[in-house]
Design a protein around this motif. Sequence first.
Motif, PDB file in Angstrom:
ATOM      1  N   GLU A 193      84.248  -7.980  41.789  1.00 43.61           N
ATOM      2  CA  GLU A 193      84.205  -6.591  42.255  1.00 43.61           C
ATOM      3  C   GLU A 193      85.546  -5.890  42.077  1.00 43.61           C
ATOM      4  O   GLU A 193      85.610  -4.696  41.778  1.00 43.61           O
ATOM      5  CB  GLU A 193      83.797  -6.576  43.734  1.00 43.61           C
ATOM      6  N   SER A 194      86.632  -6.632  42.254  1.00 43.19           N
ATOM      7  CA  SER A 194      87.964  -6.031  42.173  1.00 43.19           C
ATOM      8  C   SER A 194      88.394  -5.706  40.752  1.00 43.19           C
ATOM      9  O   SER A 194      89.436  -5.088  40.543  1.00 43.19           O
ATOM     10  CB  SER A 194      89.000  -6.963  42.812  1.00 43.19           C
ATOM     11  N   THR A 195      87.623  -6.138  39.755  1.00 40.77           N
ATOM     12  CA  THR A 195      88.012  -5.900  38.368  1.00 40.77           C
ATOM     13  C   THR A 195      87.235  -4.741  37.745  1.00 40.77           C
ATOM     14  O   THR A 195      87.316  -4.539  36.537  1.00 40.77           O
ATOM     15  CB  THR A 195      87.790  -7.161  37.520  1.00 40.77           C
ATOM     16  N   GLN A 196      86.494  -4.007  38.551  1.00 40.54           N
ATOM     17  CA  GLN A 196      85.756  -2.866  38.032  1.00 40.54           C
ATOM     18  C   GLN A 196      86.654  -1.629  38.063  1.00 40.54           C
ATOM     19  O   GLN A 196      87.532  -1.505  38.904  1.00 40.54           O
ATOM     20  CB  GLN A 196      84.491  -2.622  38.849  1.00 40.54           C
ATOM     21  N   GLY A 197      86.451  -0.735  37.170  1.00 41.03           N
ATOM     22  CA  GLY A 197      87.266   0.474  37.106  1.00 41.03           C
ATOM     23  C   GLY A 197      87.153   1.126  35.755  1.00 41.03           C
ATOM     24  O   GLY A 197      86.287   0.788  34.943  1.00 41.03           O
ATOM     25  N   GLU A 198      88.034   2.059  35.505  1.00 37.14           N
ATOM     26  CA  GLU A 198      88.024   2.795  34.258  1.00 37.14           C
ATOM     27  C   GLU A 198      89.207   2.404  33.383  1.00 37.14           C
ATOM     28  O   GLU A 198      90.267   2.027  33.882  1.00 37.14           O
ATOM     29  CB  GLU A 198      88.062   4.304  34.531  1.00 37.14           C
ATOM     30  N   VAL A 199      89.011   2.535  32.099  1.00 39.17           N
ATOM     31  CA  VAL A 199      90.089   2.308  31.145  1.00 39.17           C
ATOM     32  C   VAL A 199      91.024   3.516  31.163  1.00 39.17           C
ATOM     33  O   VAL A 199      90.562   4.660  31.135  1.00 39.17           O
ATOM     34  CB  VAL A 199      89.532   2.093  29.728  1.00 39.17           C
ATOM     35  N   THR A 200      92.323   3.262  31.234  1.00 36.62           N
ATOM     36  CA  THR A 200      93.298   4.346  31.201  1.00 36.62           C
ATOM     37  C   THR A 200      94.219   4.167  30.000  1.00 36.62           C
ATOM     38  O   THR A 200      94.577   3.048  29.643  1.00 36.62           O
ATOM     39  CB  THR A 200      94.147   4.390  32.486  1.00 36.62           C
ATOM     40  N   VAL A 201      94.575   5.283  29.397  1.00 31.73           N
ATOM     41  CA  VAL A 201      95.436   5.285  28.221  1.00 31.73           C
ATOM     42  C   VAL A 201      96.582   6.261  28.460  1.00 31.73           C
ATOM     43  O   VAL A 201      96.346   7.419  28.833  1.00 31.73           O
ATOM     44  CB  VAL A 201      94.659   5.684  26.947  1.00 31.73           C
ATOM     45  N   ARG A 202      97.799   5.799  28.268  1.00 31.48           N
ATOM     46  CA  ARG A 202      98.978   6.674  28.408  1.00 31.48           C
ATOM     47  C   ARG A 202      99.774   6.621  27.117  1.00 31.48           C
ATOM     48  O   ARG A 202     100.082   5.543  26.609  1.00 31.48           O
ATOM     49  CB  ARG A 202      99.861   6.217  29.573  1.00 31.48           C
TER      50      ARG A 202
END
Length: 236
Positions: A204-213
């Motif tokens: 559950e803790s590894t869910q999220g969105e991909v971010t690019v900077r």
Amino acid sequence: MTTPDHESPAPQPSAPETKDRVYRSPAGIAGGVLLLAIAGWLGIDAIVSGHGRTPWLALATLILIVPLVAAFTLRPAVYANEERLRIRNPFRVVVVPWGQVVSLRSSYSNEVVAKSGGKYQLWAVPVSLRARKKAARRDARATADRAAEASGRGRRGRMGGLGGGFGTGGFSGGAAVPEGPARAETDKVMDDLRELLEARGEAESTQGEVTVRWAYEIAGPAVAGAVLLAILVALG
């Protein structure tokens, strides 16, 4: 009679973040240091000893070249922990939670494929076809050596059984456990990352969105150096 105040429970410390595993290319770092040393030596010499526009041309060239060399040699790195994969490439930093990773692919380059369809190359983990061929040859030699050793052990065992004098005591330790197949170093890194993906991809803790900077700290100086160099060349 006074009643004691009820103290609120002390806040529990948050769980410490897992340490990152850091993967970088030693050959790339060594090459980058060498190139920066050569560029610095030649550039500073031209700035100090040059005449006319030469010092300005040398300065503009250094401003252009140094960030690019650092971007492609010293900067690339891959940081992996139990929550996410952070990819520091020459001009971008991409953070991919394990829950967003579909696969880790290795062909002519190593890359991460995200659920969104994005593909992100791992600059810090370059594929070396030469290293793969070397590992394959080493594995073939090891396999041949193990087969020869097993064949020799079988012959010795048959001789002992026929003569009765050798017995089995000299080989009571049993057969040696064969080693795994030889792998190139970058392939071993990808194996480590695949193990993390398999273990943590559904957490559950590894869910999220991909971010690019974007790495403006690299692009900014390089663009400034290119503009200055173009102006100097245009002015003649």
